[in-house]
Scaffold this motif. Sequence first.
Motif, mmCIF file in Angstrom:
data_model
loop_
_atom_site.group_PDB
_atom_site.id
_atom_site.type_symbol
_atom_site.label_atom_id
_atom_site.label_comp_id
_atom_site.label_asym_id
_atom_site.label_seq_id
_atom_site.Cartn_x
_atom_site.Cartn_y
_atom_site.Cartn_z
ATOM 1 N N ASP A 96 0.832 -1.188 0.000
ATOM 2 C CA ASP A 96 0.000 0.000 0.000
ATOM 3 C C ASP A 96 0.884 1.262 0.000
ATOM 4 O OD1 ASP A 96 -1.012 1.911 2.415
ATOM 5 O OD2 ASP A 96 -2.654 1.352 1.079
ATOM 6 N N ASN B 140 -0.129 -5.980 -0.319
ATOM 7 C CA ASN B 140 -1.039 -5.338 0.628
ATOM 8 C C ASN B 140 -1.499 -6.274 1.739
ATOM 9 O OD1 ASN B 140 -1.169 -2.772 -0.544
ATOM 10 N ND2 ASN B 140 -2.435 -3.614 -2.183
ATOM 11 N N VAL C 53 -4.336 -1.339 8.521
ATOM 12 C CA VAL C 53 -4.778 -1.194 7.125
ATOM 13 C C VAL C 53 -6.258 -1.535 6.969
ATOM 14 C CG1 VAL C 53 -2.560 -1.433 5.947
ATOM 15 C CG2 VAL C 53 -3.765 -3.497 6.666
#
Length: 483
Positions: A79, A181, A219
């Motif tokens: 990310d 990610n 996240v």
Amino acid sequence: MSHLLPLSRVARLVGESRSALQRMIKQGEIATFDGKVDMEELLRVFPDIQWEDDGEYKRVEEIKRKAFGKRIMERVLPDKEVLAERLFELGKEFASAKSLLLYHDQVFGWLGSKLDDFSDCGEDAAQKVADLKKWLRQTLSELPSEAERSQALLAQESVMRVMSAQVTVRPSGHEFFVEGNDTVLEAALKAGIPLNYGCSNGNCGDCKVRLLSGQVKKVHPHDYTLKETEKANGTFLMCSYTAITDLEIEASVAGAADIPHQEIQAKVKWVEPINEQMMALHLTTPRSQRLRFLAGQYLTLEAGGASGEYYVASCPCDDRQLTLHIRRNNRPFARKVFDDLRKEDTVGVSGPAGNFVFNLDSRAPVIFVAWEDAFAPLKSLIQHAMSLEISENMYLYWIADQTGHYRDNLCRSWADAYDNFFYAPLSAREDVEINVSRILANYADLSEYEIYVAGPAMLLEALKKEACARGLPASRWHAELIV
Ligand code: FES
């Protein structure tokens, strides 16, 4: 200045498996400090490695070539915010290294002017000082080839640290990488490490672990509320956080008793005919419902009113893609699979069950013995052991006749691809005693081995008797009776 690298990173840098490196360490071929390898030691042991051939380097080249195409970015890069934080951490290290270099440069300048002070100490001394200054200038201007190689290695290692963070699990010592990610939980599961978790979306709190060192970043939001004391001691939810830097976490590895009973409606992805007697049934679970199981366990499958119990033949490192080996016989579920199960049909999956699971704490060489289609649980165990790279050597003996060695090519490809994997197909037409003596012919002393065997009682009894006579400890005998 020494630069220590964790073993998993070394494995990636030099393209060797962790188990191969561990073997070299054990044999005294590589020196380690606290389980880490010094960069100079790495250059000494692997003088011929071309760092530019490294997989991570190639991946970066691929990204550059494809100008950060969306698909590549999602698959490979972390990310944006995580990437920025990792670059910031790396930047701090570079800044400190640069200021140290500038200081050293200054010291060399001072040294030069100090040496000038000796120029009036007689001809002899002045000549020696001039020679020393010349040598210093020359040495500083010529970068030795060793330093160039260190630069290449440092660059590769820095790229690795930006692309992925390494996580070490305490006290078990398991290691895995967090890439793209992924959350810490997703990365652990992909690596086949069965850490505890429940909902995987921040509600239950089952995935909480304690951060011992490193930095994490949230996240995904979570509804589960951590207590103030937990927050204060570094507890975080693995399903909501990713790793910014290399981490050490305190977490327990799940055993068979920790895996809850689950019921999932899976879809048939492919009914693959293998030979006259065998089909491989490939199932996909819904995106939101992964199946938690351990290698070596079995499931109850149900379709159109027919049900049966089957061992999972795939690795738990991909818990949405399940493979089961179905043997042709008169059992209702087998008939269903051979007669009319089709792609996209629904199969009810419930379980898992069984205690024929891997001893994750052991690093001993492992002997696997499969009988006919009881190869399925052993395939799952072998693939799990390979993904964890925990066994020094693995030996597979597959005794078959009626089903054939129906994944013979796969076993041979393992033997070709892995230095530490050995495969021997044996015939079930031979007497059990003959096969047992063939299997154990190379093992006079089994005190340092683990044995995993799945088959009928006659095989289990004969093999256990002989193995124990050769010193196999009872705790290292793992058997599954197939009736
Ligand atoms: S698995 Fe439920 S909160 Fe993480």
